[in-house]
Design an enzyme around this catalytic site. Structure first.
Site, mmCIF file in Angstrom:
data_model
loop_
_atom_site.group_PDB
_atom_site.id
_atom_site.type_symbol
_atom_site.label_atom_id
_atom_site.label_comp_id
_atom_site.label_asym_id
_atom_site.label_seq_id
_atom_site.Cartn_x
_atom_site.Cartn_y
_atom_site.Cartn_z
ATOM 1 N N SER A 134 0.859 -1.188 0.000
ATOM 2 C CA SER A 134 0.000 0.000 0.000
ATOM 3 C C SER A 134 0.889 1.229 0.000
ATOM 4 C CB SER A 134 -0.866 0.006 1.266
ATOM 5 O OG SER A 134 -1.539 1.235 1.397
ATOM 6 N N TYR A 147 -2.315 -0.439 10.706
ATOM 7 C CA TYR A 147 -2.325 -0.738 9.256
ATOM 8 C C TYR A 147 -1.001 -0.315 8.626
ATOM 9 C CZ TYR A 147 -4.037 -1.015 4.410
ATOM 10 O OH TYR A 147 -4.203 -1.331 3.077
HETATM 11 P P1 NDP Z 1 -11.779 -5.523 0.052
HETATM 12 O O1 NDP Z 1 -12.230 -5.372 1.456
HETATM 13 O O2 NDP Z 1 -12.734 -5.219 -1.058
HETATM 14 O O3 NDP Z 1 -11.193 -6.988 -0.179
HETATM 15 C C1 NDP Z 1 -10.472 -7.650 0.817
HETATM 16 C C2 NDP Z 1 -10.427 -9.117 0.467
HETATM 17 O O4 NDP Z 1 -9.627 -9.797 1.455
HETATM 18 C C3 NDP Z 1 -11.807 -9.748 0.465
HETATM 19 O O5 NDP Z 1 -11.932 -10.610 -0.643
HETATM 20 C C4 NDP Z 1 -11.816 -10.565 1.755
HETATM 21 O O6 NDP Z 1 -12.601 -11.731 1.571
HETATM 22 C C5 NDP Z 1 -10.357 -10.930 1.881
HETATM 23 N N1 NDP Z 1 -9.991 -11.289 3.251
HETATM 24 C C6 NDP Z 1 -9.928 -10.491 4.344
HETATM 25 N N2 NDP Z 1 -9.605 -11.214 5.428
HETATM 26 C C7 NDP Z 1 -9.458 -12.496 5.006
HETATM 27 C C8 NDP Z 1 -9.150 -13.709 5.651
HETATM 28 N N3 NDP Z 1 -8.902 -13.760 6.975
HETATM 29 N N4 NDP Z 1 -9.097 -14.843 4.913
HETATM 30 C C9 NDP Z 1 -9.357 -14.806 3.589
HETATM 31 N N5 NDP Z 1 -9.647 -13.684 2.916
HETATM 32 C C10 NDP Z 1 -9.704 -12.555 3.624
HETATM 33 O O7 NDP Z 1 -10.500 -4.571 -0.071
HETATM 34 P P2 NDP Z 1 -9.387 -4.363 -1.212
HETATM 35 O O8 NDP Z 1 -9.727 -5.058 -2.452
HETATM 36 O O9 NDP Z 1 -9.127 -2.926 -1.232
HETATM 37 O O10 NDP Z 1 -8.135 -5.046 -0.504
HETATM 38 C C11 NDP Z 1 -7.249 -5.919 -1.149
HETATM 39 C C12 NDP Z 1 -5.821 -5.590 -0.731
HETATM 40 O O11 NDP Z 1 -5.485 -4.292 -1.226
HETATM 41 C C13 NDP Z 1 -5.590 -5.535 0.774
HETATM 42 O O12 NDP Z 1 -4.347 -6.161 1.067
HETATM 43 C C14 NDP Z 1 -5.500 -4.049 1.064
HETATM 44 O O13 NDP Z 1 -4.742 -3.772 2.206
HETATM 45 C C15 NDP Z 1 -4.845 -3.554 -0.211
HETATM 46 N N6 NDP Z 1 -4.960 -2.126 -0.490
HETATM 47 C C16 NDP Z 1 -6.177 -1.549 -0.735
HETATM 48 C C17 NDP Z 1 -6.265 -0.185 -0.966
HETATM 49 C C18 NDP Z 1 -7.561 0.504 -1.188
HETATM 50 O O14 NDP Z 1 -7.596 1.746 -1.195
HETATM 51 N N7 NDP Z 1 -8.660 -0.199 -1.366
HETATM 52 C C19 NDP Z 1 -5.065 0.644 -0.998
HETATM 53 C C20 NDP Z 1 -3.848 -0.059 -0.762
HETATM 54 C C21 NDP Z 1 -3.807 -1.395 -0.515
HETATM 55 P P3 NDP Z 1 -13.595 -12.392 2.651
HETATM 56 O O15 NDP Z 1 -14.136 -11.293 3.491
HETATM 57 O O16 NDP Z 1 -14.621 -13.076 1.789
HETATM 58 O O17 NDP Z 1 -12.740 -13.365 3.402
#
Ligand code: NDP
Length: 241
Positions: A134, A147
């Site tokens: 990030s 975070y």
């Molecule tokens: P979302 O919340 O839309 O997606 C997060 C995903 O992670 C979901 O599919 C969720 O699936 C999964 N997840 C969370 N915890 C678990 C777990 N314990 N086991 C399995 N799956 C898990 O957010 P983003 O798409 O934004 O996030 C994706 C990545 O991008 C993250 O690492 C985030 O830190 C990073 N990021 C995002 C930014 C943004 O602005 N959006 C900026 C910078 C980085 P489920 O709940 O079904 O398990």
């Protein structure tokens, strides 16, 4: 059976992970998609995809899923460690369970799931791991202490893993997004912190869309194996923080 190799994406039920699944499927790859919610992964309706309802911190479940997918599609050539959560808060007010969960999911699972694929990739002398960091792994923001800590750790570990695997011909790539419109804010409770984040996002005209990040991951992966895009920081042009 398709001739392109298996791609594994964690956190594929939403946001960046779901968009990445669509992008690699459109490029012709078979997929192993892992998240705790099965229904949104099924709704993607992607061909040649193993969908596994698992917590990424459950290494045994991830390992079993990987074995089944490799049996069906052959060895994994790309692991995208994307699953993550962000819970913004001042530390004094933060739920200790969310402190633990952010490190467990964003950092510990990322390393342990990489351990599942690295020996095979090293043996084959090829393969790629993409870790989703990030912009919060490069600079500090208010209410981001935990975070920020997890993402700084992701950046450090990605560079360490890259060095460790260079001589094996295995690429380890950091993709560090800025603001992207996803479900990521779902773990930050209502209040001033959430309002401030949303106000800034609105002031810059909104975040990127998940497809923008998926395109960066696909571009890095589609380079020849000897070319490593070590680090991609991709943010809205208008994001000045
Ligand atoms: P979302 O919340 O839309 O997606 C997060 C995903 O992670 C979901 O599919 C969720 O699936 C999964 N997840 C969370 N915890 C678990 C777990 N314990 N086991 C399995 N799956 C898990 O957010 P983003 O798409 O934004 O996030 C994706 C990545 O991008 C993250 O690492 C985030 O830190 C990073 N990021 C995002 C930014 C943004 O602005 N959006 C900026 C910078 C980085 P489920 O709940 O079904 O398990």
């Amino acid at each position: 059976m398709t001739s392109l190799p298996l791609v594994v994406i964690t956190g594929a039920s939403s946001g960046i992970g779901a968009a990445t699944a669509r992008a690699f499927s459109a490029a012709g790859h078979p997929l192993l998609l892992i998240a705790r919610r099965l229904a949104p992964m099924a709704a993607l309706e992607l061909p040649d995809a193993e969908l596994v309802e698992a917590d990424v911190t459950d290494t045994a479940a991830v390992s079993a899923a990987l074995a089944r997918a490799e049996e069906r599609f052959g060895p994994v050539d790309l692991l995208v460690n994307n699953a993550g959560l962000m819970a913004l808060s001042a530390v004094a007010e933060q739920d200790p369970a969310l402190v633990q969960e952010q490190f467990d999911v964003n950092c510990v699972a990322l390393v342990k799931n990489s351990q599942l694929v690295l020996p095979g990739m090293q043996q084959r002398g090829r393969g790629t791991i993409v870790n989703i960091g990030s912009i919060a792994g490069k600079q500090l923001y208010d209410n981001h202490v935990v975070y920020n800590g997890t993402k700084y750790a992701v950046h450090a570990m990605t560079e360490g893993l890259r060095r460790e695997n260079a001589a094996h011909g295995v690429r380890v790539v950091l993709v560090a997004p800025g603001m992207v419109d996803t479900g990521l804010l779902g773990n930050t409770g209502e209040g001033d912190v959430l309002d401030g984040y949303n106000a800034y996002k609105k002031s810059i005209g909104g975040g990127l869309v998940p497809d923008d990040i998926a395109a960066a991951i696909l571009t890095a992966y589609q380079q020849p194996q000897h070319v490593s895009f070590r680090e991609i920081v991709v943010a809205p042009t208008s994001q000045d923080a």
